[in-house]
Write an enzyme that holds these catalytic residues in place. Structure first.
Site, PDB file in Angstrom:
ATOM      1  N   ALA A  79     -12.180  -6.159  -6.171  1.00 37.35           N
ATOM      2  CA  ALA A  79     -11.555  -6.843  -4.914  1.00 37.35           C
ATOM      3  C   ALA A  79     -11.925  -6.958  -3.410  1.00 37.35           C
ATOM      4  O   ALA A  79     -11.683  -7.969  -2.713  1.00 37.35           O
ATOM      5  CB  ALA A  79     -10.998  -5.272  -4.311  1.00 37.35           C
ATOM      6  N   GLN A  81      -4.726  -0.728  -1.924  1.00 36.36           N
ATOM      7  CA  GLN A  81      -4.243   0.552  -2.220  1.00 36.36           C
ATOM      8  C   GLN A  81      -2.211  -0.046  -2.356  1.00 36.36           C
ATOM      9  O   GLN A  81      -1.898   1.166  -2.428  1.00 36.36           O
ATOM     10  CB  GLN A  81      -4.413   0.845  -0.997  1.00 36.36           C
ATOM     11  CG  GLN A  81      -5.761   1.010  -0.942  1.00 36.36           C
ATOM     12  CD  GLN A  81      -5.972   2.312  -1.302  1.00 36.36           C
ATOM     13  OE1 GLN A  81      -5.555   3.135  -2.103  1.00 36.36           O
ATOM     14  NE2 GLN A  81      -7.728   2.235  -1.509  1.00 36.36           N
ATOM     15  N   ALA A  97      -8.616  -2.867 -10.151  1.00 39.58           N
ATOM     16  CA  ALA A  97      -7.685  -2.316 -11.509  1.00 39.58           C
ATOM     17  C   ALA A  97      -8.155  -0.723 -11.224  1.00 39.58           C
ATOM     18  O   ALA A  97      -7.247   0.706 -11.816  1.00 39.58           O
ATOM     19  CB  ALA A  97      -8.797  -1.861 -12.882  1.00 39.58           C
ATOM     20  N   HIS A  98      -9.081   0.086 -10.399  1.00 37.54           N
ATOM     21  CA  HIS A  98      -9.055   1.094 -10.496  1.00 37.54           C
ATOM     22  C   HIS A  98      -8.363   2.114  -9.662  1.00 37.54           C
ATOM     23  O   HIS A  98      -8.819   3.416  -9.434  1.00 37.54           O
ATOM     24  CB  HIS A  98     -11.544   1.894 -10.276  1.00 37.54           C
ATOM     25  CG  HIS A  98     -11.542   1.300  -9.355  1.00 37.54           C
ATOM     26  ND1 HIS A  98     -11.936   2.412  -7.963  1.00 37.54           N
ATOM     27  CD2 HIS A  98     -12.155  -0.361  -7.873  1.00 37.54           C
ATOM     28  CE1 HIS A  98     -12.289   2.079  -6.774  1.00 37.54           C
ATOM     29  NE2 HIS A  98     -12.552   0.424  -7.189  1.00 37.54           N
ATOM     30  N   THR A 158     -19.321 -14.552 -18.196  1.00 35.66           N
ATOM     31  CA  THR A 158     -18.557 -13.929 -19.279  1.00 35.66           C
ATOM     32  C   THR A 158     -17.816 -12.383 -18.836  1.00 35.66           C
ATOM     33  O   THR A 158     -17.686 -11.574 -17.956  1.00 35.66           O
ATOM     34  CB  THR A 158     -19.686 -12.925 -20.496  1.00 35.66           C
ATOM     35  OG1 THR A 158     -20.834 -14.463 -20.423  1.00 35.66           O
ATOM     36  CG2 THR A 158     -18.866 -12.855 -21.443  1.00 35.66           C
ATOM     37  N   CYS A 163     -16.772   3.422   0.839  1.00 32.85           N
ATOM     38  CA  CYS A 163     -17.939   2.988   1.365  1.00 32.85           C
ATOM     39  C   CYS A 163     -18.345   2.961   2.820  1.00 32.85           C
ATOM     40  O   CYS A 163     -19.687   1.843   3.118  1.00 32.85           O
ATOM     41  CB  CYS A 163     -17.883   1.705   0.643  1.00 32.85           C
ATOM     42  SG  CYS A 163     -16.022   0.551   1.472  1.00 32.85           S
TER      43      CYS A 163
HETATM   44  N1  C6P Z   1     -11.410   1.129  -0.568  1.00 29.87           N
HETATM   45  C1  C6P Z   1     -11.860   4.094  -0.188  1.00 29.87           C
HETATM   46  O1  C6P Z   1     -12.280   5.120  -0.317  1.00 29.87           O
HETATM   47  P1  C6P Z   1     -13.625  -2.040  -4.895  1.00 29.87           P
HETATM   48  O2  C6P Z   1     -14.366  -1.380  -4.245  1.00 29.87           O
HETATM   49  O3  C6P Z   1     -13.734  -3.573  -5.012  1.00 29.87           O
HETATM   50  O4  C6P Z   1     -13.450  -2.001  -5.985  1.00 29.87           O
HETATM   51  O5  C6P Z   1     -12.368  -2.324  -3.556  1.00 29.87           O
HETATM   52  C2  C6P Z   1     -12.610  -2.208  -2.080  1.00 29.87           C
HETATM   53  C3  C6P Z   1     -11.276  -2.479  -1.609  1.00 29.87           C
HETATM   54  C4  C6P Z   1     -10.623  -3.202  -0.769  1.00 29.87           C
HETATM   55  N2  C6P Z   1      -9.938  -3.348  -0.515  1.00 29.87           N
HETATM   56  C5  C6P Z   1      -8.655  -2.417  -0.488  1.00 29.87           C
HETATM   57  C6  C6P Z   1      -7.591  -1.685   0.796  1.00 29.87           C
HETATM   58  C7  C6P Z   1     -10.063  -0.500  -1.097  1.00 29.87           C
HETATM   59  O6  C6P Z   1      -9.337   0.235  -0.264  1.00 29.87           O
HETATM   60  C8  C6P Z   1     -11.126  -1.268  -1.134  1.00 29.87           C
HETATM   61  C9  C6P Z   1     -11.545  -0.008  -2.043  1.00 29.87           C
HETATM   62  C10 C6P Z   1     -12.068   3.316  -1.312  1.00 29.87           C
HETATM   63  O7  C6P Z   1     -10.584   3.093   0.732  1.00 29.87           O
HETATM   64  C11 C6P Z   1     -13.495   2.514  -1.447  1.00 29.87           C
HETATM   65  S1  C6P Z   1     -14.041   1.926   0.078  1.00 29.87           S
END
Ligand code: C6P
Length: 394
Positions: free
Chosen positions: A79, A190, A211-212, A248, A335
């Protein structure tokens, strides 16, 4: 509901940071490591044999968020990449050459939006960061106040906040923007898998997901672009994703993300009722501890999230104590956890700066069991008792 004990000795209540892979998702990815490992853009069979499952996965992703065939869902790495693509793409296409000058966002965005906006501001973009209301929400009235459609190229407001779980009225915000011809982006990381997401019913132009956060693999995400919208890509190179995102394609991750999306949408009922019921039970038990504050009204939040503050207890000390008792929670977003500075989202929501240092996030998933909630309640009570007994400020 699938019930799997992943780790009998520990309780995972940090599902807003990441979620366990659904075992069915893991299984769906297996063939693509050692057998069907071709590059989907290759012309030989190693490449072409990946196409049917890739196409099923894309269908599941489109269906999961209610995208139409004419819209685009670009598969990417996360994301953070999706959010960067939207903000930097809109800057390049609509601001850099003088057409418009402004991006309107909020003070409660995730760093993948907030830090990108800081960078854009340094490039000369006028960035407006709206403050939430007392309930922690960005309403249409807040957006409308002083809104200048002649200057504004994009409005970017997150759907649900990762720390508080508070849900913004994205439909109202998107309609407001559509009515004024202004592009609207929402970070739905979220929201997907926690609340229904139907882009047929929502005039959003860009939407990002990861996805995670819904029991798919880490390192796979998606960016929805409404039909007819062009955006300069972040990654230039090959013609993958119709030239909109070079590199890729990660076949096992796309297949896994597709199934994870379908399973998450299928489990929405369960999330709305059962996950919420467990969250509420945990929340009631936390709220029964004297001098405890829960952030945001329950009915305004995603069904899985609680952000709590315990008077006299510093958040990090609390987390370490809880971790020793086998319970994983977090202070704000994962983060920001390397920084001891109070998190910006919490600062925007709370008038008392001290409280921001004590906030602890508990986030459940559809794999969280009633037994785990029982054990977590005992651990939280014990941790609060111990830390308050040695606290100089309580
Ligand atoms: N929030 C949390 O502990 P990534 O890491 O790129 O897959 O997702 C980033 C991200 C973007 N927007 C929102 C609203 C999110 O919650 C997150 C990821 C985690 O809240 C890791 S900082």
């Amino acid at each position: 509901m699938l019930s799997v004990v992943f780790n009998m000795n520990r309780i995972y209540l940090d599902n807003n940071a990441t979620t366990v892979l659904d075992p069915r998702v893991k299984q769906s990815m297996e063939p693509f490591w050692l057998q069907e490992y071709g590059n989907p853009n290759s012309l030989h069979r190693y490449g072409t044999e990946t196409h049917p499952e890739m196409s099923v996965a894309l269908d599941r992703l489109y269906k999961g968020i209610g995208a139409s065939d004419e819209d685009d869902v670009i598969i990417n790495g996360c994301a953070t990449e999706g959010n960067n693509t939207v903000l930097k793409g809109v800057w390049n296409d609509h601001i850099r050459h003088g057409e418009k000058s402004r991006i309107v966002s909020s003070q409660i965005e995730h760093p993948s939006v907030a830090r990108t906006l800081d960078w854009l501001e340094a490039q000369g973009v006028e960035v407006v960061r709206l403050a939430p209301n007392d309930d922690g929400i960005i309403t249409e009235e807040i957006l409308a106040d002083g809104f200048d459609e002649n200057k504004t190229a994009l409005v970017s407001i997150m759907w649900a906040n990762n720390e508080t779980g508070l849900i913004n009225p994205v439909k109202d915000l998107a309609q407001f923007c559509r009515g004024r011809g202004v592009l609207f982006h929402t970070d739905a990381v979220q929201a997907v898998g926690k609340v229904p997401v139907d882009l047929q019913d929502l005039p959003v132009d860009f939407l990002t997901f990861s996805a995670h956060k819904f029991h798919g693999p880490k390192g796979a995400g998606g960016l929805f672009l409404r039909k007819g919208i062009n955006l300069t890509p972040l990654l230039h190179g090959g013609e993958q994703m119709g030239g909109r995102r070079a590199g890729t394609v990660n076949v096992p991750f796309v297949v896994g993300m597709g199934l994870a999306m379908e399973l998450a949408v299928d489990a929405l009922e369960y999330e709305t009722h059962e996950v919420r019921r467990r969250r509420d039970r945990l929340e009631d038990a936390i709220a029964s501890i004297p001098d405890t504050l829960i952030f945001g009204k329950r009915e305004h939040r995603t069904p899985n999230t609680i952000l709590a503050s315990f008077k006299g207890i510093e958040g990090e000390a609390f987390l370490w104590d809880l971790d020793k008792r086998g319970v994983a929670a977090s202070t704000g977003s994962a983060c920001s956890s390397e920084s001891l500075e109070a998190d910006a989202t919490l600062q925007a929501m709370m008038s008392d700066a001290d409280l921001t240092h004590t906030a602890v996030r508990f986030s459940l998933s559809r794999f969280t069991t009633d037994e785990e909630i029982d054990a977590a309640i005992l651990a939280i009570h014990a941790a609060v008792d111990r830390l308050r007994s040695i606290s100089s400020t309580y």
